[in-house]
Design a protein around this motif. Sequence first.
Motif, PDB file in Angstrom:
ATOM      1  N   VAL A 190       1.791  -6.241   4.179  1.00 28.24           N
ATOM      2  CA  VAL A 190       0.434  -6.643   3.806  1.00 28.24           C
ATOM      3  C   VAL A 190      -0.047  -5.757   2.665  1.00 28.24           C
ATOM      4  O   VAL A 190       0.149  -4.536   2.691  1.00 28.24           O
ATOM      5  CB  VAL A 190      -0.530  -6.539   5.010  1.00 28.24           C
ATOM      6  N   ILE A 191      -0.642  -6.379   1.653  1.00 28.83           N
ATOM      7  CA  ILE A 191      -1.212  -5.649   0.519  1.00 28.83           C
ATOM      8  C   ILE A 191      -2.713  -5.871   0.554  1.00 28.83           C
ATOM      9  O   ILE A 191      -3.177  -7.027   0.557  1.00 28.83           O
ATOM     10  CB  ILE A 191      -0.660  -6.169  -0.822  1.00 28.83           C
ATOM     11  N   VAL A 192      -3.481  -4.807   0.588  1.00 28.51           N
ATOM     12  CA  VAL A 192      -4.941  -4.922   0.662  1.00 28.51           C
ATOM     13  C   VAL A 192      -5.566  -4.141  -0.475  1.00 28.51           C
ATOM     14  O   VAL A 192      -5.238  -2.969  -0.698  1.00 28.51           O
ATOM     15  CB  VAL A 192      -5.480  -4.403   2.016  1.00 28.51           C
ATOM     16  N   GLY A 193      -6.461  -4.791  -1.213  1.00 28.11           N
ATOM     17  CA  GLY A 193      -7.183  -4.136  -2.299  1.00 28.11           C
ATOM     18  C   GLY A 193      -8.658  -4.454  -2.217  1.00 28.11           C
ATOM     19  O   GLY A 193      -9.182  -4.796  -1.158  1.00 28.11           O
ATOM     20  N   PRO A 209      -1.017  -3.049  13.672  1.00 26.88           N
ATOM     21  CA  PRO A 209       0.005  -3.002  14.728  1.00 26.88           C
ATOM     22  C   PRO A 209       1.099  -4.047  14.542  1.00 26.88           C
ATOM     23  O   PRO A 209       2.186  -3.913  15.114  1.00 26.88           O
ATOM     24  CB  PRO A 209      -0.796  -3.268  16.014  1.00 26.88           C
ATOM     25  N   ARG A 210       0.849  -5.093  13.740  1.00 24.57           N
ATOM     26  CA  ARG A 210       1.784  -6.206  13.600  1.00 24.57           C
ATOM     27  C   ARG A 210       2.715  -6.059  12.394  1.00 24.57           C
ATOM     28  O   ARG A 210       3.731  -6.734  12.319  1.00 24.57           O
ATOM     29  CB  ARG A 210       1.011  -7.526  13.433  1.00 24.57           C
ATOM     30  N   VAL A 211       2.308  -5.221  11.394  1.00 22.34           N
ATOM     31  CA  VAL A 211       3.034  -5.196  10.123  1.00 22.34           C
ATOM     32  C   VAL A 211       4.038  -4.045  10.076  1.00 22.34           C
ATOM     33  O   VAL A 211       3.987  -3.111  10.883  1.00 22.34           O
ATOM     34  CB  VAL A 211       2.065  -5.077   8.929  1.00 22.34           C
ATOM     35  N   ASP A 212       4.942  -4.129   9.088  1.00 18.34           N
ATOM     36  CA  ASP A 212       5.884  -3.032   8.850  1.00 18.34           C
ATOM     37  C   ASP A 212       5.366  -2.072   7.782  1.00 18.34           C
ATOM     38  O   ASP A 212       5.615  -0.870   7.848  1.00 18.34           O
ATOM     39  CB  ASP A 212       7.239  -3.603   8.416  1.00 18.34           C
ATOM     40  N   LYS A 213       4.610  -2.627   6.801  1.00 20.05           N
ATOM     41  CA  LYS A 213       4.028  -1.784   5.755  1.00 20.05           C
ATOM     42  C   LYS A 213       2.666  -2.329   5.359  1.00 20.05           C
ATOM     43  O   LYS A 213       2.475  -3.555   5.296  1.00 20.05           O
ATOM     44  CB  LYS A 213       4.920  -1.745   4.508  1.00 20.05           C
ATOM     45  N   LEU A 214       1.725  -1.420   5.076  1.00 23.30           N
ATOM     46  CA  LEU A 214       0.433  -1.782   4.516  1.00 23.30           C
ATOM     47  C   LEU A 214       0.277  -1.040   3.197  1.00 23.30           C
ATOM     48  O   LEU A 214       0.210   0.192   3.170  1.00 23.30           O
ATOM     49  CB  LEU A 214      -0.706  -1.401   5.468  1.00 23.30           C
ATOM     50  N   LEU A 215       0.250  -1.772   2.089  1.00 25.96           N
ATOM     51  CA  LEU A 215       0.097  -1.196   0.765  1.00 25.96           C
ATOM     52  C   LEU A 215      -1.370  -1.299   0.361  1.00 25.96           C
ATOM     53  O   LEU A 215      -1.927  -2.403   0.344  1.00 25.96           O
ATOM     54  CB  LEU A 215       0.977  -1.930  -0.250  1.00 25.96           C
ATOM     55  N   ILE A 216      -1.986  -0.169   0.045  1.00 25.41           N
ATOM     56  CA  ILE A 216      -3.417  -0.147  -0.265  1.00 25.41           C
ATOM     57  C   ILE A 216      -3.623   0.111  -1.754  1.00 25.41           C
ATOM     58  O   ILE A 216      -2.992   0.991  -2.340  1.00 25.41           O
ATOM     59  CB  ILE A 216      -4.144   0.925   0.565  1.00 25.41           C
ATOM     60  N   GLY A 217      -4.510  -0.672  -2.361  1.00 21.93           N
ATOM     61  CA  GLY A 217      -4.865  -0.478  -3.761  1.00 21.93           C
ATOM     62  C   GLY A 217      -6.340  -0.727  -3.959  1.00 21.93           C
ATOM     63  O   GLY A 217      -7.105  -0.861  -3.001  1.00 21.93           O
ATOM     64  N   GLY A 218      -6.767  -0.823  -5.223  1.00 24.27           N
ATOM     65  CA  GLY A 218      -8.174  -1.084  -5.507  1.00 24.27           C
ATOM     66  C   GLY A 218      -9.061   0.095  -5.163  1.00 24.27           C
ATOM     67  O   GLY A 218      -8.604   1.204  -4.883  1.00 24.27           O
ATOM     68  N   GLY A 219     -10.372  -0.175  -5.139  1.00 21.74           N
ATOM     69  CA  GLY A 219     -11.336   0.890  -4.896  1.00 21.74           C
ATOM     70  C   GLY A 219     -11.214   1.527  -3.529  1.00 21.74           C
ATOM     71  O   GLY A 219     -11.528   2.713  -3.358  1.00 21.74           O
ATOM     72  N   LYS A 255       3.316   3.546   8.264  1.00 17.52           N
ATOM     73  CA  LYS A 255       3.099   2.201   7.731  1.00 17.52           C
ATOM     74  C   LYS A 255       2.235   2.170   6.477  1.00 17.52           C
ATOM     75  O   LYS A 255       2.438   1.337   5.597  1.00 17.52           O
ATOM     76  CB  LYS A 255       2.445   1.310   8.800  1.00 17.52           C
ATOM     77  N   ILE A 256       1.246   3.048   6.410  1.00 16.34           N
ATOM     78  CA  ILE A 256       0.278   3.006   5.313  1.00 16.34           C
ATOM     79  C   ILE A 256       0.836   3.689   4.068  1.00 16.34           C
ATOM     80  O   ILE A 256       1.281   4.838   4.133  1.00 16.34           O
ATOM     81  CB  ILE A 256      -1.056   3.664   5.728  1.00 16.34           C
ATOM     82  N   GLU A 257       0.794   2.986   2.939  1.00 13.09           N
ATOM     83  CA  GLU A 257       1.197   3.568   1.664  1.00 13.09           C
ATOM     84  C   GLU A 257       0.022   3.510   0.698  1.00 13.09           C
ATOM     85  O   GLU A 257      -0.642   2.473   0.564  1.00 13.09           O
ATOM     86  CB  GLU A 257       2.402   2.817   1.073  1.00 13.09           C
ATOM     87  N   LEU A 258      -0.225   4.636   0.023  1.00 13.17           N
ATOM     88  CA  LEU A 258      -1.307   4.740  -0.953  1.00 13.17           C
ATOM     89  C   LEU A 258      -0.735   4.910  -2.350  1.00 13.17           C
ATOM     90  O   LEU A 258       0.406   5.356  -2.518  1.00 13.17           O
ATOM     91  CB  LEU A 258      -2.200   5.940  -0.621  1.00 13.17           C
ATOM     92  N   PRO A 259      -1.505   4.569  -3.382  1.00 14.86           N
ATOM     93  CA  PRO A 259      -1.038   4.800  -4.751  1.00 14.86           C
ATOM     94  C   PRO A 259      -0.757   6.275  -4.993  1.00 14.86           C
ATOM     95  O   PRO A 259      -1.392   7.147  -4.389  1.00 14.86           O
ATOM     96  CB  PRO A 259      -2.217   4.321  -5.609  1.00 14.86           C
ATOM     97  N   THR A 260       0.204   6.540  -5.871  1.00 12.84           N
ATOM     98  CA  THR A 260       0.484   7.930  -6.267  1.00 12.84           C
ATOM     99  C   THR A 260      -0.111   8.252  -7.625  1.00 12.84           C
ATOM    100  O   THR A 260      -0.395   9.418  -7.919  1.00 12.84           O
ATOM    101  CB  THR A 260       1.999   8.169  -6.320  1.00 12.84           C
ATOM    102  N   ASP A 261      -0.318   7.241  -8.454  1.00 12.43           N
ATOM    103  CA  ASP A 261      -0.936   7.466  -9.760  1.00 12.43           C
ATOM    104  C   ASP A 261      -1.900   6.331 -10.075  1.00 12.43           C
ATOM    105  O   ASP A 261      -1.825   5.248  -9.479  1.00 12.43           O
ATOM    106  CB  ASP A 261       0.124   7.590 -10.862  1.00 12.43           C
TER     107      ASP A 261
END
Length: 388
Positions: A190-193, A209-219, A255-261
């Motif tokens: 899942v990608i959430v911005g 709880p259902r996903v393997d990865k959550l990619l977070i972007g945006g504000g 599971k949670i991944e945040l931007p690095t740059d």
Amino acid sequence: MKTLKDLEVKNKRVLVRVDYNVPIKDGVVQDATRVDASLPTIDTLLDEGAAVILMSHLGRPKGGPEDKYRLAPVVEVLAALLQRDVRYVRDNPGSPEAAEALSDLKPGEVALLENVRFEPGEEKNDPELARRLAALGDAFVLDAFGSAHRAHASVSGVAALLPHAAGFLMEKEVRALGRLLESPERPYVVIVGGAKVSDKIKVIENLLPRVDKLLIGGGMAYTFVKARGGRIGESIHEDDQLDLARRLMEEFAGKIELPTDVVAADRFAEDADTKVVPIDEIPDGWQGLDIGPATRERYAAALQDAKTVFWNGPMGVFEFEKFAGGTNAVAAAVAGLEGAYTVIGGGDSVSAINRSGQADRVSHISTGGGASLELLEGQALPGVEAMK
């Protein structure tokens, strides 16, 4: 849900609640995705011998007619897509004048009522307004998934008074989004911005709880970065969500991944000076307006083996071309997946995928906006319940 196959419509006047809450600028519709999505239901009703009366809301008028919220610009677009005349009823939908204007509508003809939110009773689900709207038709079809989370007069109120069914778009949306909750194929990403954690927190908590990865972007990413002690300069964030962000990062650390740059700007403007910096080292006076090139590569790599993907919310201020790179990169990565089930949900995400030119390469583009999110939060939607 009851569907069109359950409804007899020949020689009947069918009231159809659609979602034509589309962006309009200088009297011109900017994105006709929602209008186009309503065509299969309208065409089928016409082919089966019905007279079709369409009703929709647009924007947030304050309890009465406002010229900037009139549906007149939609009529031209709809007529071109249907390749037939569309009668525009400019009077308030529940008025005697509107009923009179529709009195001679024949099978095979189409009319569009004025903005239902010009009626003060619409958002209150006023029984009298629902009765007056229902009197316009012999049957009711709900095809406005984008309004299915509202217990309004033109949604659940009319449904209680007429033989009813879900249109093709409603049926398609509920099935498509249901796949994201019921045994999705893995890996599931899942990608959430978007700007705020608070806008998406319920769907994040229900999906994590259902996903393997959550990619977070945006504000919203800057709230998480500040919560772990990073320097975010003047970037948008929510101090009242810091504790929540810390809890989620602890509970779902793997599971949670945040931007690095990020692409940082010295001001919020399209012609601002920019530089790429680590997300937790944004200088004072600067603000992050897009995910950076390294993050784009990381997120694209994280998506490569995904079998189910849901994306809601842009990765930056994509309305400014200078800060659209991250959103476009994610759009390309999602669209390029082979054999994956990919869903785009939310108004800004739909605009972003359309702008990127990748819309025809994803499995499903939801027209739902808030309704999509509430369904994925696990809530019962009044419009969906009314169709059962």
